[in-house]
Design an enzyme around this catalytic site. Sequence first.
Site, PDB file in Angstrom:
ATOM      1  N   LYS A 110     -17.267 -59.248  49.519  1.00 30.99           N
ATOM      2  CA  LYS A 110     -16.412 -59.209  48.237  1.00 30.99           C
ATOM      3  C   LYS A 110     -15.080 -59.244  48.668  1.00 30.99           C
ATOM      4  O   LYS A 110     -14.111 -59.701  47.900  1.00 30.99           O
ATOM      5  CB  LYS A 110     -16.755 -57.941  47.548  1.00 30.99           C
ATOM      6  CG  LYS A 110     -18.129 -57.802  47.022  1.00 30.99           C
ATOM      7  CD  LYS A 110     -18.388 -58.847  45.795  1.00 30.99           C
ATOM      8  CE  LYS A 110     -17.622 -58.768  44.731  1.00 30.99           C
ATOM      9  NZ  LYS A 110     -17.859 -59.755  43.479  1.00 30.99           N
TER      10      LYS A 110
ATOM     11  N   TYR B 147     -21.650 -55.997  52.296  1.00 21.44           N
ATOM     12  CA  TYR B 147     -21.659 -56.328  50.959  1.00 21.44           C
ATOM     13  C   TYR B 147     -19.965 -56.119  50.636  1.00 21.44           C
ATOM     14  O   TYR B 147     -19.365 -57.287  50.200  1.00 21.44           O
ATOM     15  CB  TYR B 147     -22.075 -55.299  50.103  1.00 21.44           C
ATOM     16  CG  TYR B 147     -21.675 -55.284  48.646  1.00 21.44           C
ATOM     17  CD1 TYR B 147     -21.732 -56.219  47.569  1.00 21.44           C
ATOM     18  CD2 TYR B 147     -21.016 -54.085  48.114  1.00 21.44           C
ATOM     19  CE1 TYR B 147     -21.363 -56.171  46.568  1.00 21.44           C
ATOM     20  CE2 TYR B 147     -20.735 -53.949  46.645  1.00 21.44           C
ATOM     21  CZ  TYR B 147     -20.614 -55.254  46.071  1.00 21.44           C
ATOM     22  OH  TYR B 147     -20.027 -55.268  44.600  1.00 21.44           O
TER      23      TYR B 147
ATOM     24  N   TYR C 297     -29.941 -39.933  50.266  1.00 21.81           N
ATOM     25  CA  TYR C 297     -29.265 -40.371  51.497  1.00 21.81           C
ATOM     26  C   TYR C 297     -28.723 -39.255  52.134  1.00 21.81           C
ATOM     27  O   TYR C 297     -27.838 -38.595  51.525  1.00 21.81           O
ATOM     28  CB  TYR C 297     -28.442 -41.509  51.406  1.00 21.81           C
ATOM     29  CG  TYR C 297     -29.275 -42.916  50.999  1.00 21.81           C
ATOM     30  CD1 TYR C 297     -30.327 -43.046  51.236  1.00 21.81           C
ATOM     31  CD2 TYR C 297     -28.527 -43.972  50.568  1.00 21.81           C
ATOM     32  CE1 TYR C 297     -31.041 -44.181  50.214  1.00 21.81           C
ATOM     33  CE2 TYR C 297     -29.060 -45.129  49.988  1.00 21.81           C
ATOM     34  CZ  TYR C 297     -30.470 -45.246  49.907  1.00 21.81           C
ATOM     35  OH  TYR C 297     -31.206 -46.189  49.327  1.00 21.81           O
TER      36      TYR C 297
ATOM     37  N   PRO D  19     -35.378 -40.136  46.693  1.00 16.56           N
ATOM     38  CA  PRO D  19     -34.640 -40.525  48.445  1.00 16.56           C
ATOM     39  C   PRO D  19     -33.261 -40.159  48.292  1.00 16.56           C
ATOM     40  O   PRO D  19     -32.500 -41.314  47.914  1.00 16.56           O
ATOM     41  CB  PRO D  19     -34.935 -41.776  48.696  1.00 16.56           C
ATOM     42  CG  PRO D  19     -35.269 -42.534  47.356  1.00 16.56           C
ATOM     43  CD  PRO D  19     -35.548 -41.432  46.257  1.00 16.56           C
TER      44      PRO D  19
ATOM     45  N   THR E  69     -14.950 -55.239  43.587  1.00 15.94           N
ATOM     46  CA  THR E  69     -15.425 -53.831  43.761  1.00 15.94           C
ATOM     47  C   THR E  69     -14.352 -52.845  44.353  1.00 15.94           C
ATOM     48  O   THR E  69     -13.635 -53.326  44.989  1.00 15.94           O
ATOM     49  CB  THR E  69     -16.886 -53.840  44.331  1.00 15.94           C
ATOM     50  OG1 THR E  69     -16.772 -52.423  44.723  1.00 15.94           O
ATOM     51  CG2 THR E  69     -16.712 -54.653  45.633  1.00 15.94           C
ATOM     52  N   ASP E  70     -14.247 -51.439  43.897  1.00 14.14           N
ATOM     53  CA  ASP E  70     -13.550 -50.788  44.717  1.00 14.14           C
ATOM     54  C   ASP E  70     -13.895 -50.484  46.249  1.00 14.14           C
ATOM     55  O   ASP E  70     -13.185 -50.067  47.014  1.00 14.14           O
ATOM     56  CB  ASP E  70     -13.306 -49.235  44.038  1.00 14.14           C
ATOM     57  CG  ASP E  70     -14.741 -48.797  44.030  1.00 14.14           C
ATOM     58  OD1 ASP E  70     -15.797 -49.220  44.306  1.00 14.14           O
ATOM     59  OD2 ASP E  70     -14.736 -47.577  43.454  1.00 14.14           O
ATOM     60  N   GLU E  71     -15.177 -50.850  46.539  1.00 16.29           N
ATOM     61  CA  GLU E  71     -15.475 -50.850  47.802  1.00 16.29           C
ATOM     62  C   GLU E  71     -14.885 -51.625  48.853  1.00 16.29           C
ATOM     63  O   GLU E  71     -14.922 -51.042  50.141  1.00 16.29           O
ATOM     64  CB  GLU E  71     -17.112 -51.082  47.873  1.00 16.29           C
ATOM     65  CG  GLU E  71     -17.926 -50.303  46.841  1.00 16.29           C
ATOM     66  CD  GLU E  71     -19.432 -50.450  46.999  1.00 16.29           C
ATOM     67  OE1 GLU E  71     -19.897 -50.560  48.108  1.00 16.29           O
ATOM     68  OE2 GLU E  71     -20.024 -49.847  45.818  1.00 16.29           O
TER      69      GLU E  71
ATOM     70  N   LEU F  18     -18.815 -63.286  37.967  1.00 21.15           N
ATOM     71  CA  LEU F  18     -19.428 -61.918  38.467  1.00 21.15           C
ATOM     72  C   LEU F  18     -20.669 -62.268  39.274  1.00 21.15           C
ATOM     73  O   LEU F  18     -21.173 -61.351  39.882  1.00 21.15           O
ATOM     74  CB  LEU F  18     -20.083 -61.403  37.184  1.00 21.15           C
ATOM     75  CG  LEU F  18     -19.139 -60.520  35.940  1.00 21.15           C
ATOM     76  CD1 LEU F  18     -19.040 -61.413  34.643  1.00 21.15           C
ATOM     77  CD2 LEU F  18     -19.583 -59.157  35.727  1.00 21.15           C
TER      78      LEU F  18
END
Length: 375
Positions: free
Chosen positions: A185, A181, A238, A236, A138-140, A86
């Site tokens: 990954k 990022y 975005y 904040p 990650t799904d990203e 991880l």
Amino acid sequence: MSDFKRTILITGGAGFIGSHVVRLFVDKYPDYHIINIDKLTYAGNLENLKDIEGRPNYSFEKLDVCDFDSIHALMLREHADGVIHLAAESHVDRSIKDPFTFARTNVMGTLSMLQAAKLYWESLPEKWAGKRFYHISTDEVYGALEITRPEGTKGNEEAGGGPFGDDFFTETRKYQPHSPYSASKASSDHFVRAFHDTYGMPTIVTNCSNNYGPYQFPEKLIPLFINNIRHRKPLPVYGRGENVRDWLYVEDHARAIDLIFHKGTTGDTYNIGGFNEWKNIDLIKVLIRVTDRILGRAEGSDEDLITYVTDRPGHDMRYAIDSGKLSRELGWKPSLQFEEGIEKTVRWYLDNQEWMDRVTSGDYQKYYDSMYKNR
Ligand code: NAD
Ligand code: TYD
């Protein structure tokens, strides 16, 4: 040889998700030796694991996953037969400012873990038998989906549609990362699969949606906002807060990892998600209402803290995970409804103000020295 049935290295165990995975394995498998490997970057907090400190089946090693020699030596010394990886740099906003650290830890660190495990396991008479290298992703990596369903219309959820569109990330989706990022990954996922396809290494990859719950570093949306609401500081948001994320309670992710580590098919990929999509601004309003109620304030009164700020560059519009394969093949489904998960999460951060204060002051970084320096 040790008396333990298995020895599993869990990297990044002092972080948010890793600490839940370590705790689950230490509690559930007294006959496994669980070794938590973590460099203790700003995101590593050993206080997340205070409750299991001293357990006979748990140890901690302060190590960088990029330090190939030390990782390899540790595997040999401890006879590691499983890795759950991880450790990573995990925050998109930091990756935009400092992509090098992400490439180093996420790409080279994963490669170093893979190569160390490969050399050790290949040197054994039984080679790959009984071994497993499980990489958490990650799904990203899949990129971004569009919002295709007009506001206010209802999706055909029974037919597999979602509230914002019918398109979901499945395991066969093409990789299309946008942020440094997700690019790092994606690269690490490819290396893991390459070790399976090239050397026959018994690997598994899972790609999960946004996690929430206790012990998350307060730079991420949910803990940051709960803390700001408590202290009546600006929130904040975005852009216009229109982006959509799929949210999963962290303990449900840890349960999925346990299941897949033990029952998943070698060489396979599984998506993990909550079928729980939220537009950021709607999620933030829920957080405000729940936090206000628990603090005894008028529900929704803190909405005036919402402050729209410049959007994140390259901000992915929508993530939505199809975790149907995992439920069909291994019978997993999330155990918590979102309302329940958010209530638990808000209460946890409000009840653990000391944890939050030690993180925001930086005092959590002194814990390692006080516990381990003279051992
Ligand atoms: P985190 O940032 O909270 O924790 C990361 C941990 O890794 C920290 O303890 C840190 O000290 C450690 N670490 C960083 N660099 C290291 C290095 N070079 N050597 C050893 N340890 C190092 O991250 P998280 O949110 O718990 O995510 C854990 C994993 O799950 C990551 O791989 C992330 O990509 C993945 N993931 C996270 C989410 C999410 O919503 N948080 C969703 C899907 C996948
Ligand atoms: P984050 O928790 O950083 O996770 P990720 O970027 O990996 O999805 O952010 C979740 C969503 O919230 C994302 O769309 C960005 C947005 N966001 C804000 O609007 N304000 C903030 O201060 C943060 C940290 C995130």
